[in-house]
Design a protein around this motif. Structure first.
Motif, PDB file in Angstrom:
ATOM      1  N   TRP A 279     -32.759   4.973   4.857  1.00 47.08           N
ATOM      2  CA  TRP A 279     -32.752   3.229   4.933  1.00 47.08           C
ATOM      3  C   TRP A 279     -33.158   2.454   4.047  1.00 47.08           C
ATOM      4  O   TRP A 279     -34.053   2.753   3.291  1.00 47.08           O
ATOM      5  CB  TRP A 279     -33.359   3.232   6.420  1.00 47.08           C
ATOM      6  N   THR A 280     -33.012   1.368   4.024  1.00 49.59           N
ATOM      7  CA  THR A 280     -33.196   0.220   3.039  1.00 49.59           C
ATOM      8  C   THR A 280     -33.292  -1.378   4.224  1.00 49.59           C
ATOM      9  O   THR A 280     -32.968  -1.212   4.738  1.00 49.59           O
ATOM     10  CB  THR A 280     -32.362   0.244   1.771  1.00 49.59           C
ATOM     11  N   HIS A 281     -34.024  -2.399   3.617  1.00 45.45           N
ATOM     12  CA  HIS A 281     -34.133  -3.361   4.554  1.00 45.45           C
ATOM     13  C   HIS A 281     -32.789  -4.538   4.100  1.00 45.45           C
ATOM     14  O   HIS A 281     -32.432  -4.734   2.430  1.00 45.45           O
ATOM     15  CB  HIS A 281     -35.505  -4.409   4.656  1.00 45.45           C
TER      16      HIS A 281
ATOM     17  N   THR B  96     -31.704   2.571  -2.234  1.00 47.27           N
ATOM     18  CA  THR B  96     -32.390   4.103  -1.221  1.00 47.27           C
ATOM     19  C   THR B  96     -32.582   4.801  -1.982  1.00 47.27           C
ATOM     20  O   THR B  96     -32.407   6.212  -2.309  1.00 47.27           O
ATOM     21  CB  THR B  96     -31.118   5.113  -0.465  1.00 47.27           C
TER      22      THR B  96
ATOM     23  N   THR C 200     -27.797   2.852   5.731  1.00 44.61           N
ATOM     24  CA  THR C 200     -28.332   3.677   5.595  1.00 44.61           C
ATOM     25  C   THR C 200     -26.821   3.710   4.559  1.00 44.61           C
ATOM     26  O   THR C 200     -25.724   3.355   5.542  1.00 44.61           O
ATOM     27  CB  THR C 200     -28.933   4.347   5.788  1.00 44.61           C
TER      28      THR C 200
ATOM     29  N   SER D  21     -30.628  -5.242  10.410  1.00 48.18           N
ATOM     30  CA  SER D  21     -31.703  -5.628   9.434  1.00 48.18           C
ATOM     31  C   SER D  21     -32.183  -4.283   8.066  1.00 48.18           C
ATOM     32  O   SER D  21     -32.898  -4.899   7.706  1.00 48.18           O
ATOM     33  CB  SER D  21     -33.631  -5.140  10.660  1.00 48.18           C
ATOM     34  N   SER D  22     -31.672  -3.217   8.485  1.00 44.98           N
ATOM     35  CA  SER D  22     -31.378  -2.262   7.967  1.00 44.98           C
ATOM     36  C   SER D  22     -30.411  -1.007   8.233  1.00 44.98           C
ATOM     37  O   SER D  22     -29.443  -1.060   9.309  1.00 44.98           O
ATOM     38  CB  SER D  22     -32.556  -0.865   7.976  1.00 44.98           C
TER      39      SER D  22
END
Length: 92
Positions: free
Chosen positions: A31-33, A23, A73, A70-71
């Motif tokens: 957010w990141t996957h 991030t 943070t 799926s993601s």
């Protein structure tokens, strides 16, 4: 790419650090996957990642979107936890 640790506490710490790095160390909510986290950790074991995410969410260190996620943070508490770990790793 960091090799995942068989130690659950170290794996969880590696997961949090990977999310924070992915991030861009920006403040939440960035957010990141989860797929990117999995790649950064260098593991094919998605079940272990999902389990670690559930633990981190339950402890208030991460927020996740979806089930399975799926993601993700970081939370402020998660960032504080990583910062404490980094301080302990620095030579005095």
């Amino acid at each position: 790419m960091a090799a995942p640790s068989p130690n659950p506490a170290q794996f969880l710490s590696s997961l949090l650090t990977a999310v924070h790095d992915l991030t861009g160390r920006r403040p939440p909510p960035t957010w990141t996957h989860v797929d990117k986290v999995q790649t950064k950790l260098g593991t094919a074991n998605r079940d272990a990642i999902d389990a670690a995410i559930r633990v981190a969410v339950a402890r208030g260190w991460l927020r996740a979107d979806g089930d399975p996620p799926s993601s993700v943070t970081m939370t402020v508490d998660g960032i504080k936890l990583i910062a404490r770990g980094e301080e302990g790793a620095k030579p005095k």
